[in-house]
Scaffold this motif. Structure first.
Motif, PDB file in Angstrom:
ATOM      1  N   GLY A   1      36.708  46.668  -4.188  1.00 15.64           N
ATOM      2  CA  GLY A   1      36.400  48.091  -4.339  1.00 15.64           C
ATOM      3  C   GLY A   1      36.192  48.793  -3.019  1.00 15.64           C
TER       4      GLY A   1
ATOM      5  N   TYR B   1      37.501  48.028  -0.164  1.00 17.94           N
ATOM      6  CA  TYR B   1      38.795  48.162   0.519  1.00 17.94           C
ATOM      7  C   TYR B   1      39.610  49.294  -0.106  1.00 17.94           C
ATOM      8  N   ARG B   2      39.472  49.526  -1.407  1.00 16.79           N
ATOM      9  CA  ARG B   2      40.161  50.660  -2.040  1.00 16.79           C
ATOM     10  C   ARG B   2      39.605  51.984  -1.528  1.00 16.79           C
ATOM     11  N   THR B   3      38.282  52.041  -1.323  1.00 14.10           N
ATOM     12  CA  THR B   3      37.691  53.239  -0.735  1.00 14.10           C
ATOM     13  C   THR B   3      38.238  53.491   0.661  1.00 14.10           C
TER      14      THR B   3
ATOM     15  N   LEU C   1      41.083  52.444   1.824  1.00 21.20           N
ATOM     16  CA  LEU C   1      42.513  52.740   1.734  1.00 21.20           C
ATOM     17  C   LEU C   1      42.764  54.218   1.453  1.00 21.20           C
ATOM     18  N   ASP C   2      41.891  54.848   0.659  1.00 24.35           N
ATOM     19  CA  ASP C   2      42.087  56.237   0.254  1.00 24.35           C
ATOM     20  C   ASP C   2      41.289  57.230   1.086  1.00 24.35           C
TER      21      ASP C   2
END
Length: 273
Positions: free
Chosen positions: A49, A51-53, A55-56
């Motif tokens: 999670g 890393y998704r933050t 990434l965006d």
């Protein structure tokens, strides 16, 4: 055999202790980047999670990675090109003021890094390179050149002159001898200089903070620092730790791939003669 092993035990203990000291923060940060933390995108359990933050975030992780890659590549190319020719000149040619010029080159290391950034910011503005990745690369390469020139000089001095003289006798010019004979001989020094330049450019924070004002041109360290400034003063430590892991991964990979050449580059001057 047992006596030799016991005699080396203190060295093993010290080496293991140093390894733990240096590796523990990185291992802990990697664990924390996937572990659940309150107020992050990964509040419970384990996952990606954070890393998704990352990434965006804002312009996107890939944009910041691309900026860092471009700055690092330009810095490495500029540093290698100038230090190669400078180190060759200092090692192989005699000219008036040679030693004084070399000392002046090394004296740049004594100037505090941060004190030059504001004058350089003004200078880049006059050259229309302000707020540009090329201008940032030029500044980072400039700060790497004293050490890089020193490394390349001792690398060239460690190569026997007889090799170059044989190439000249066989019909090579100075440029031909440099390209065909000396470049392969000083490859460890070049790799060492390139690795240092890459690490300095990839991890630098102060220079981009002063010289880059457009968030879309920010390299990854500056983006990770800006990521800490979340709403209501809260800090997303999970995403920040994920950013640190992404920053560290290429450095560790390059060092592991090039460590043999890296050590040989440092030892080249010590093994002279």
């Amino acid at each position: 055999m047992l006596t030799r092993a016991l005699g080396r035990t203190p060295y093993y203990v010290v080496a293991a202790g140093l390894a733990v000291i240096f590796l523990f923060p990185l291992l802990w940060n990697t664990w924390a980047s996937v572990h659940g933390q309150p107020g992050t995108a990964q509040e419970t359990g384990y996952g990606l999670g954070n890393y998704r933050t990352l990434l965006d975030y804002d312009a996107g992780l890939w944009r910041y990675l691309g900026n860092s890659t471009m700055v690092s590549a330009l810095t490495v190319v500029l540093t290698l090109g100038v230090s190669l020719l400078g180190g060759y000149a200092f090692a192989r040619f005699d000219f008036p003021g040679k030693n004084l010029l070399f000392l002046l080159t090394l004296a740049i290391l004594m100037v505090p890094y941060a004190t030059l950034l504001i004058p350089l910011y003004v200078l880049l503005g006059r050259l229309h390179l302000q707020n540009s990745l090329l201008g940032l690369s030029l500044v980072l390469a400039m700060f790497q050149l004293p050490f890089a020139t020193f490394m390349m000089r001792i690398s060239f001095e460690a190569v026997p002159r007889e090799l170059e003289e044989s190439a000249l006798v066989d019909g090579c010019g100075t440029a031909g001898a440099l390209r065909r004979v000396l470049l392969p001989a000083v490859r460890p020094g070049l790799i060492t200089v390139g690795l240092f330049a890459f690490l300095a450019a990839w991890n630098d924070f102060i220079a981009p903070l002063i010289l880059i004002s457009d968030s879309e041109k920010a390299p990854l360290p500056l983006a990770v620092a800006n990521l800490r400034q979340q709403s209501m003063g809260a800090v997303d430590y999970g995403a920040t730790e994920a950013g640190v892991v992404v920053l560290a991964a290429p450095c560790l990979l390059l060092f592991l791939l090039l460590q043999r050449h890296y050590v040989r580059g440092f030892m080249s001057g010590a093994l002279k003669g």
